[in-house]
Design an enzyme around this catalytic site. Structure first.
Site, PDB file in Angstrom:
ATOM      1  N   ASN A   1      36.795  40.065  40.242  1.00 53.99           N
ATOM      2  CA  ASN A   1      36.535  40.315  42.005  1.00 53.99           C
ATOM      3  C   ASN A   1      36.342  41.757  42.017  1.00 53.99           C
ATOM      4  OD1 ASN A   1      37.099  37.459  42.094  1.00 53.99           O
ATOM      5  ND2 ASN A   1      39.225  37.951  42.233  1.00 53.99           N
TER       6      ASN A   1
ATOM      7  N   CYS B   1      48.262  50.932  37.426  1.00 52.84           N
ATOM      8  CA  CYS B   1      48.345  52.063  36.683  1.00 52.84           C
ATOM      9  C   CYS B   1      49.981  52.173  36.361  1.00 52.84           C
ATOM     10  CB  CYS B   1      48.131  53.129  37.593  1.00 52.84           C
ATOM     11  SG  CYS B   1      46.279  53.501  37.728  1.00 52.84           S
TER      12      CYS B   1
ATOM     13  N   HIS C   1      40.219  38.611  34.816  1.00 54.20           N
ATOM     14  CA  HIS C   1      41.215  37.585  34.717  1.00 54.20           C
ATOM     15  C   HIS C   1      40.651  36.614  33.454  1.00 54.20           C
ATOM     16  CE1 HIS C   1      42.854  37.852  38.833  1.00 54.20           C
ATOM     17  NE2 HIS C   1      41.589  38.502  39.034  1.00 54.20           N
TER      18      HIS C   1
ATOM     19  N   HIS D   1      40.032  44.807  36.841  1.00 56.17           N
ATOM     20  CA  HIS D   1      40.684  43.783  35.725  1.00 56.17           C
ATOM     21  C   HIS D   1      39.770  42.836  36.149  1.00 56.17           C
ATOM     22  CE1 HIS D   1      41.949  43.120  40.363  1.00 56.17           C
ATOM     23  NE2 HIS D   1      42.084  41.761  39.845  1.00 56.17           N
TER      24      HIS D   1
HETATM   25  P1  AMP Z   1      42.632  39.888  42.379  1.00 54.23           P
HETATM   26  O1  AMP Z   1      42.668  39.057  43.432  1.00 54.23           O
HETATM   27  O2  AMP Z   1      41.195  39.844  41.522  1.00 54.23           O
HETATM   28  O3  AMP Z   1      42.513  41.374  42.905  1.00 54.23           O
HETATM   29  O4  AMP Z   1      43.609  39.687  41.438  1.00 54.23           O
HETATM   30  C1  AMP Z   1      44.853  40.576  41.416  1.00 54.23           C
HETATM   31  C2  AMP Z   1      45.759  39.453  40.522  1.00 54.23           C
HETATM   32  O5  AMP Z   1      46.950  40.388  40.273  1.00 54.23           O
HETATM   33  C3  AMP Z   1      46.424  38.418  41.323  1.00 54.23           C
HETATM   34  O6  AMP Z   1      45.900  37.301  40.527  1.00 54.23           O
HETATM   35  C4  AMP Z   1      47.965  38.724  41.352  1.00 54.23           C
HETATM   36  O7  AMP Z   1      48.738  37.472  41.232  1.00 54.23           O
HETATM   37  C5  AMP Z   1      48.140  39.798  40.360  1.00 54.23           C
HETATM   38  N1  AMP Z   1      49.173  40.575  40.453  1.00 54.23           N
HETATM   39  C6  AMP Z   1      49.452  41.385  41.468  1.00 54.23           C
HETATM   40  N2  AMP Z   1      50.624  42.170  41.064  1.00 54.23           N
HETATM   41  C7  AMP Z   1      50.893  41.739  39.800  1.00 54.23           C
HETATM   42  C8  AMP Z   1      51.939  42.207  39.140  1.00 54.23           C
HETATM   43  N3  AMP Z   1      52.738  43.305  39.306  1.00 54.23           N
HETATM   44  N4  AMP Z   1      52.228  41.847  37.593  1.00 54.23           N
HETATM   45  C9  AMP Z   1      51.133  40.689  37.202  1.00 54.23           C
HETATM   46  N5  AMP Z   1      50.309  40.291  38.171  1.00 54.23           N
HETATM   47  C10 AMP Z   1      50.242  40.892  39.260  1.00 54.23           C
HETATM   48 ZN    ZN Z   2      45.176  52.117  39.022  1.00 55.16          ZN
END
Ligand code: AMP
Ligand code: ZN
Length: 110
Positions: A83, A5, A98, A96
């Site tokens: 995930n 957010c 990927h 989100h």
């Molecule tokens: P998940 O494990 O599916 O929750 O993926 C979360 C993803 O968010 C991971 O691949 C992290 O590397 C990525 N992530 C976390 N913080 C940031 C950020 N500030 N900017 C870009 N990616 C992020």
């Molecule tokens: Zn949020």
């Protein structure tokens, strides 16, 4: 407010690759492939379990735009991952998707 957010509001910097009124796509901070982009709704939704008729417009927009986002990163073949929940490895509790690509991946899901 959750980290995605904050990114959506511009309070935390990100490398944006696509943005409109409903969704944002930005590069993952810790890329797992040559192309690793995250696509998020600008409205907070915890995870896929929380998609409802009231917020699915965001998900619709995300999926409508994924091909264009991938193409803008130079790929037309990619793996799309969501995930949902702790066992699946969700670390950021804001829905989100990927987009991973730019390399020949192993077959299989895990
Ligand atoms: P998940 O494990 O599916 O929750 O993926 C979360 C993803 O968010 C991971 O691949 C992290 O590397 C990525 N992530 C976390 N913080 C940031 C950020 N500030 N900017 C870009 N990616 C992020
Ligand atoms: Zn949020």
């Amino acid at each position: 407010m959750c980290v995605f957010c904050e990114i959506a509001k511009g309070n935390i910097p990100s490398t944006k690759v696509y943005e409109d009124d409903m969704i944002l796509a930005f590069k993952d901070l810790n890329p797992q492939a040559p192309v690793h982009v995250l696509v998020i709704p600008k409205e907070h939704i915890d995870c896929a379990n929380d998609i409802t008729a009231d917020n699915s417009e965001y998900v619709k927009r995300i999926f409508e735009k994924i091909p264009e986002i991938a193409k803008s990163q130079g790929i037309e073949s990619y793996r799309l991952i969501n995930n949902c929940g702790e066992d699946a490895g969700q670390t950021v509790k804001h829905l989100h998707f990927h987009i991973l690509g730019g390399v020949k991946m192993e077959e299989g899901l895990l």
